[in-house]
Design a protein around this motif. Sequence first.
Motif, PDB file in Angstrom:
ATOM      1  N   ARG A 143      -1.432  -0.141   0.647  1.00  0.00           N
ATOM      2  CA  ARG A 143      -2.488  -0.894   1.332  1.00  0.00           C
ATOM      3  C   ARG A 143      -3.795  -0.105   1.359  1.00  0.00           C
ATOM      4  O   ARG A 143      -4.870  -0.661   1.121  1.00  0.00           O
ATOM      5  N   GLU A 148       4.392   1.766   1.525  1.00  0.00           N
ATOM      6  CA  GLU A 148       3.570   0.564   1.663  1.00  0.00           C
ATOM      7  C   GLU A 148       2.210   0.847   2.299  1.00  0.00           C
ATOM      8  O   GLU A 148       1.193   0.317   1.857  1.00  0.00           O
ATOM      9  N   HIS A 191       2.942  -7.163  -3.582  1.00  0.00           N
ATOM     10  CA  HIS A 191       2.135  -6.049  -4.095  1.00  0.00           C
ATOM     11  C   HIS A 191       2.290  -5.863  -5.607  1.00  0.00           C
ATOM     12  O   HIS A 191       1.455  -5.220  -6.239  1.00  0.00           O
TER      13      HIS A 191
END
Length: 190
Positions: free
Chosen positions: A83, A79, A30
């Motif tokens: 996303r 996370e 990421h």
Amino acid sequence: PHEEEGPGTPPGTPPPEEEQEQWLLTGHHHLGRRIARSFGEDEPTFGRVTRWLPADEASGEPALFHCVHDDGDEEDLEEHEVRAAMRRLAAARKEEEAAPPMSEEEVTAAVEAEGLTLLRSERGSSGFTGVRVNKPGKWAKGPAKLRGPTFTAAFSGAHTRTTALEAALDYARHLQQQEQEQQQAPVEVA
């Protein structure tokens, strides 16, 4: 503030070094990714994932990702939030590609309303300073349905446009934002 702050510890004093979290600049896919977050506004706020903190299995804390927004704000996301922000970015890009290009009159009105200057150039093939021409072909960015060249302002995160005039507007807005950030930056006195 540090939890063990006592009467002699000034507010905002960071915790001792051994208690500070160790953010990482490498080691996760990421890192460096662009994101778009919505905060109840019509337009999303764009940013980038800059560092991360692995999950702490002992305490059950999830991994965190530090994001810096283009407007200078910062936040830490889990996370699943990163996303979602990447999906929001993809949706924003699709919406933008589907939108018709701005007319010359709309660009002129925006330039006047925002107090911007489009930087015309005789040297570049786009006719504007800070605007790249993306030649048509298999490596050109932008909507596949376009047959002619597309244009991109020369800064990280710029969107592909169907006209050089729109890309020049993006570049002028970028320069104005940079100037505002420099004016707001604290001045160091020697």
